[in-house]
Motif scaffolding. Sequence first.
Motif, PDB file in Angstrom:
ATOM      1  N   ARG A  87     -17.153 -14.353  19.074  1.00  0.00           N
ATOM      2  CA  ARG A  87     -16.315 -15.346  18.385  1.00  0.00           C
ATOM      3  C   ARG A  87     -14.992 -15.552  19.121  1.00  0.00           C
ATOM      4  NH1 ARG A  87     -12.495 -14.899  14.180  1.00  0.00           N
ATOM      5  NH2 ARG A  87     -12.356 -16.818  12.973  1.00  0.00           N
ATOM      6  N   TRP A  90     -15.357 -17.902  22.065  1.00  0.00           N
ATOM      7  CA  TRP A  90     -15.471 -19.320  21.700  1.00  0.00           C
ATOM      8  C   TRP A  90     -14.126 -19.877  21.240  1.00  0.00           C
ATOM      9  CZ3 TRP A  90     -18.716 -22.647  23.309  1.00  0.00           C
ATOM     10  CH2 TRP A  90     -20.021 -22.270  23.632  1.00  0.00           C
ATOM     11  N   LEU A  91     -13.360 -19.063  20.535  1.00  0.00           N
ATOM     12  CA  LEU A  91     -12.045 -19.528  20.086  1.00  0.00           C
ATOM     13  C   LEU A  91     -11.105 -19.746  21.271  1.00  0.00           C
ATOM     14  CD1 LEU A  91     -11.550 -17.421  16.835  1.00  0.00           C
ATOM     15  CD2 LEU A  91     -12.246 -19.825  17.047  1.00  0.00           C
ATOM     16  N   GLU A  94     -12.327 -22.893  23.003  1.00  0.00           N
ATOM     17  CA  GLU A  94     -11.890 -24.052  22.212  1.00  0.00           C
ATOM     18  C   GLU A  94     -10.402 -24.312  22.423  1.00  0.00           C
ATOM     19  OE1 GLU A  94     -11.361 -27.140  19.334  1.00  0.00           O
ATOM     20  OE2 GLU A  94     -12.974 -26.523  20.657  1.00  0.00           O
ATOM     21  N   THR A 137     -15.482 -28.579  20.108  1.00  0.00           N
ATOM     22  CA  THR A 137     -14.886 -28.452  18.774  1.00  0.00           C
ATOM     23  C   THR A 137     -15.958 -28.496  17.689  1.00  0.00           C
ATOM     24  OG1 THR A 137     -12.823 -29.446  19.528  1.00  0.00           O
ATOM     25  CG2 THR A 137     -13.228 -29.467  17.155  1.00  0.00           C
ATOM     26  N   VAL A 140     -18.009 -25.165  17.763  1.00  0.00           N
ATOM     27  CA  VAL A 140     -17.393 -23.985  17.140  1.00  0.00           C
ATOM     28  C   VAL A 140     -17.286 -24.146  15.620  1.00  0.00           C
ATOM     29  CG1 VAL A 140     -16.173 -23.244  19.230  1.00  0.00           C
ATOM     30  CG2 VAL A 140     -14.994 -24.680  17.576  1.00  0.00           C
ATOM     31  N   LEU A 141     -17.202 -25.388  15.161  1.00  0.00           N
ATOM     32  CA  LEU A 141     -17.197 -25.612  13.710  1.00  0.00           C
ATOM     33  C   LEU A 141     -18.585 -25.410  13.115  1.00  0.00           C
ATOM     34  CD1 LEU A 141     -14.839 -28.708  13.406  1.00  0.00           C
ATOM     35  CD2 LEU A 141     -14.465 -26.450  12.391  1.00  0.00           C
ATOM     36  N   LEU A 146     -15.312 -21.106  14.355  1.00  0.00           N
ATOM     37  CA  LEU A 146     -14.027 -21.520  13.804  1.00  0.00           C
ATOM     38  C   LEU A 146     -14.240 -21.588  12.299  1.00  0.00           C
ATOM     39  CD1 LEU A 146     -11.173 -22.410  14.684  1.00  0.00           C
ATOM     40  CD2 LEU A 146     -11.998 -24.750  14.647  1.00  0.00           C
ATOM     41  N   ARG A 153     -19.081 -27.326   8.254  1.00  0.00           N
ATOM     42  CA  ARG A 153     -20.038 -26.873   9.278  1.00  0.00           C
ATOM     43  C   ARG A 153     -21.239 -27.810   9.351  1.00  0.00           C
ATOM     44  NH1 ARG A 153     -19.060 -21.795   6.972  1.00  0.00           N
ATOM     45  NH2 ARG A 153     -21.206 -21.643   6.249  1.00  0.00           N
TER      46      ARG A 153
END
Length: 194
Positions: A87, A90-91, A94, A137, A140-141, A146, A153
């Motif tokens: 995670r 990915w953050l 992003e 974006t 990740v949502l 995120l 989602r």
Amino acid sequence: MLAVWLIIAGLIGWSAAFALTLDKLNSLANPGAAASCDFSVLVQCSTNLEAPQGSLFGFPNPLIGLGAWIAPIVVGAAILAGARFARWFWLLFELGMLLAFVFVIFLIITSIFVLGTLCPWCMVTWLVVIPSFYAVTLHVLRTGMLPAPAGVRRAAGSLMTWVPLMAVLSYAVIVVLAQIRLDALTNIFGSLAG
């Protein structure tokens, strides 16, 4: 599909950054020389490269692209090879895409409203940063990397197929701004006809 896009976008963006870097190096070695992408007063790279905004952090902006575009290429290739990222990764990715998007918006506004030019290689960068930001974006949502409610989602997952249209609409906004501010279409097609 995201992995393939990241590789393609990374290669295109890196190529544009490389071309701009070569033009910058040529201008340093040969002051007053025209850049390879100088086609007219409106469509050119020299003004953008020589302006203070062309070296926003104290060095030529294309050097940022040479380093930064490697990330999407590597991430895309790793995903294709079966890698799974944490995670936090990915953050951070992003965040990098967000910073690239904000930087490109700044450069678009500067190019159109301050410098009054359209740099071809810069526009290639805009062309790939915008949909890359949207795609990462939404990814990740939709994956919950995120934190977002389930409805967000699901919406992000549904919107993934709309990234090309979202990008085209963004390009249309840029074209409209360039047309309003620079009368771009008349200048471009007038110089081609003449």
